[in-house]
Design a protein around this motif. Structure first.
Motif, short mmCIF file in Angstrom:
data_model
loop_
_atom_site.label_atom_id
_atom_site.label_comp_id
_atom_site.label_asym_id
_atom_site.label_seq_id
_atom_site.Cartn_x
_atom_site.Cartn_y
_atom_site.Cartn_z
N MET A 216 0.84 -1.17 -0.14
CA MET A 216 -0.09 -0.08 -0.05
C MET A 216 0.82 1.35 0.06
O MET A 216 0.26 2.37 -0.67
CB MET A 216 -1.06 0.07 1.12
CG MET A 216 -1.84 -1.07 1.03
SD MET A 216 -2.96 -1.14 -0.15
CE MET A 216 -3.94 0.40 0.01
N GLU A 229 -6.93 1.27 -7.71
CA GLU A 229 -6.98 1.68 -6.32
C GLU A 229 -8.21 2.71 -5.96
O GLU A 229 -8.89 2.49 -5.13
CB GLU A 229 -5.59 2.15 -5.59
CG GLU A 229 -4.51 1.40 -5.49
CD GLU A 229 -3.55 2.19 -4.51
OE1 GLU A 229 -3.38 3.32 -4.39
OE2 GLU A 229 -2.42 1.41 -4.19
N ARG A 232 -11.39 0.70 -6.53
CA ARG A 232 -11.65 -0.01 -5.41
C ARG A 232 -12.13 0.65 -4.26
O ARG A 232 -13.07 0.26 -3.41
CB ARG A 232 -10.35 -0.74 -5.04
CG ARG A 232 -9.95 -1.74 -5.89
CD ARG A 232 -8.69 -2.46 -5.50
NE ARG A 232 -8.25 -3.58 -6.29
CZ ARG A 232 -7.07 -4.38 -6.34
NH1 ARG A 232 -6.09 -4.05 -5.50
NH2 ARG A 232 -7.07 -5.36 -6.78
N TYR A 233 -11.84 1.89 -4.04
CA TYR A 233 -12.10 3.06 -3.12
C TYR A 233 -13.24 3.30 -3.24
O TYR A 233 -14.18 3.35 -2.28
CB TYR A 233 -11.23 4.10 -2.85
CG TYR A 233 -11.48 5.31 -1.93
CD1 TYR A 233 -11.85 4.76 -0.57
CD2 TYR A 233 -11.92 6.17 -2.64
CE1 TYR A 233 -12.32 5.96 0.21
CE2 TYR A 233 -12.24 7.58 -1.68
CZ TYR A 233 -12.36 7.27 -0.27
OH TYR A 233 -12.96 8.23 0.58
N TYR A 236 -15.56 0.36 -2.65
CA TYR A 236 -15.86 0.25 -1.19
C TYR A 236 -17.05 1.42 -0.63
O TYR A 236 -17.86 0.96 0.00
CB TYR A 236 -14.69 0.50 -0.45
CG TYR A 236 -14.83 0.58 1.11
CD1 TYR A 236 -14.98 -0.54 1.86
CD2 TYR A 236 -14.56 2.02 1.50
CE1 TYR A 236 -15.26 -0.17 3.11
CE2 TYR A 236 -14.85 2.15 2.89
CZ TYR A 236 -15.11 1.05 3.83
OH TYR A 236 -15.24 1.34 5.35
N VAL A 356 -8.83 -2.69 3.42
CA VAL A 356 -8.80 -2.94 2.23
C VAL A 356 -8.94 -4.37 2.16
O VAL A 356 -8.83 -5.08 1.03
CB VAL A 356 -7.51 -2.62 1.50
CG1 VAL A 356 -7.51 -1.06 1.43
CG2 VAL A 356 -6.23 -2.87 2.29
N PRO A 373 -5.16 -7.16 -1.19
CA PRO A 373 -5.36 -6.44 -2.57
C PRO A 373 -4.76 -6.91 -3.63
O PRO A 373 -4.94 -6.88 -5.01
CB PRO A 373 -4.93 -5.03 -2.25
CG PRO A 373 -5.37 -4.78 -1.01
CD PRO A 373 -4.82 -6.17 -0.04
N TYR A 391 -15.18 -5.85 5.51
CA TYR A 391 -13.67 -5.04 5.14
C TYR A 391 -12.92 -5.18 6.57
O TYR A 391 -13.49 -4.45 7.36
CB TYR A 391 -13.87 -3.79 4.52
CG TYR A 391 -13.93 -4.00 2.85
CD1 TYR A 391 -12.98 -3.87 2.11
CD2 TYR A 391 -15.44 -4.07 2.57
CE1 TYR A 391 -13.45 -3.89 0.73
CE2 TYR A 391 -15.94 -3.88 1.32
CZ TYR A 391 -14.62 -4.17 0.22
OH TYR A 391 -15.06 -4.07 -0.91
#
Length: 418
Positions: A216, A229, A232-233, A236, A356, A373, A391
């Protein structure tokens, strides 16, 4: 009163002497003035000659500059003509690529041919050097021809696929900026971020947490990795809001059709495009148009029973299908106008921290598995709060909840939920 004669005579003698001396002084001054005038006249003549010479020199220089300027203007006209010819050639259709590439390669290597000819025919021929130049010219021509062909093919592809331009500075494959050289005998991505000693000796919790932290916090990320990234954020955040999220961009790569995320909740589908760009850049109308176009295509292929656009705008108005643009940067004024007219929601959301680690429960075997990840099935794993999935922020949190690390997936026999 009587004045003696000798006194009078002395007086006159004194006066005569003084007048004589005065005359001599006047003559001396006249001579000095004459000499000064002569010297001034000579200097004036010299200055006149210098002025004439300087004027002549200036005129010569002016004429020379005028001639050079005329030559430069002519050369510029020739250059503009050649530039126009090259531009026309470069804009020619794809069917002419090979021929035009050869023409331009010949044009670029013409100077080398001229230099080789001069070396061969000068007073003392340099045949060896001429031979070397001819060889270099041939190699240079081949390279130039290939380079022009690739350049036009890329331009042609960009004209067909405008979104390629956004990837021109991206590294499409994840960069190999790992902490350690990969050991082919170890089938675990975590080893990329650990030394062999760390991987073999550290407890699992500490080992995987260290690998995750290094992954990360890695200093260099390609544009593709940074974009992944961000997808994915945003995914989420949608999942946290109760949406079922398909990470279409992360799983499909270049074939994502401009749909990074497909988020579903209570009969509403959000088609989400994500852009993690520098704040110096802006989202423009072409990006809004692309998102709207791919939303229409999704409706035609996945929602419309007749595969026609009938009902699309009603579905758009009813929020059954919603195009959403999520970006770390702002939008141009024109882009916002397009978005308002097309019903595209524009969000500006900076990248932020979030947990994550995906803790997933296999619905067939009830195995509790967590995915990091860099794990193979990470983006295919769907988290459902209703099923007790979540998560995790740390590996310890996942382990304490009874989850184990995912093993590498080797085919359909795997039970990982998708």
């Amino acid at each position: 009163m009587f004045i003696p004669i000798w006194v009078i005579l002395c007086f006159f003698l004194i006066v005569i002497y003084m007048m004589h001396q005065r005359g001599k002084e006047i003559d001396r001054l006249n001579n000095t003035i004459f000499n000064k005038k002569s010297e001034l006249s000579k200097q004036e003549r010299r200055l006149s000659e210098k002025a004439a010479n300087l004027e002549s020199y200036v005129n010569i220089k002016i004429n020379s500059l005028v001639a050079e300027r005329a030559e430069i203007v002519n050369e510029r006209k020739k250059w503009e003509q050649e530039k126009g010819l090259i531009i026309n050639l470069e804009n020619s259709s794809i069917s002419k690529f090979p021929f035009i590439a050869g023409v331009l390669a010949d044009y670029r290597t013409a100077r080398d041919s001229s230099l080789a000819w001069q070396l061969e025919h000068k007073k003392r021929p340099a045949l060896k050097a001429a031979e070397v130049i001819q060889k270099v010219k041939r190699e240079k021509r081949e390279i130039l021809q290939e380079a022009y062909a690739y350049k036009w093919e890329l331009s042609y592809l960009k004209s067909l696929l405008p979104w390629l331009d956004e990837l021109s500075n991206d590294i499409i494959i994840s960069s190999d900026q790992s902490y350690n050289q990969v050991d082919s005998k170890v089938d675990d991505e975590a080893i990329r971020w650990l030394s062999p000693e760390e991987y073999n000796k550290l407890p699992d919790v500490e080992k995987y947490q260290r690998a995750l932290d290094r992954y990360m916090k890695r200093p260099k990320k390609s544009s593709w990795e940074a974009g992944q990234e961000y997808e994915r954020y945003i995914g989420y955040l949608y999942e946290s809001d109760g949406f079922h999220v398909t990470y279409f961009g992360a799983s499909e790569g270049l074939h994502d059709l401009g749909r990074d995320l497909i988020c579903k909740k209570e009969g509403s589908i959000h088609i989400v495009q994500c852009k993690r760009w520098s704040t110096k850049k802006q989202i423009h109308e072409k990006h809004i148009n692309q998102l709207f176009g791919t939303t229409v295509m999704y409706y035609l292929s996945e929602i419309s029973e007749t595969h026609t656009a009938d009902g699309f705008y009603q579905a758009l108005n009813d929020k059954k299908i919603v195009p959403v643009f999520a970006s770390t940067t702002g939008y141009s004024e024109t882009a916002l106008k397009f978005a308002k007219s097309l019903g595209v929601i524009c969000k500006t959301k900076p990248m932020g921290p979030y947990p994550v680690i995906k803790c997933n429960i296999n619905q067939s075997t009830r195995e509790h598995i967590y995915h990091l990840p860099f794990d193979q099935q990470y983006d295919h794993c769907i988290i459902s709060k209703e099923q007790g999935e979540f998560y995790a922020l740390t590996v310890q949190e996942a382990e304490d909840a009874g989850f184990r690390r995912a093993k590498r997936w080797h085919g359909p026999s795997s039970h990982t939920k998708k």
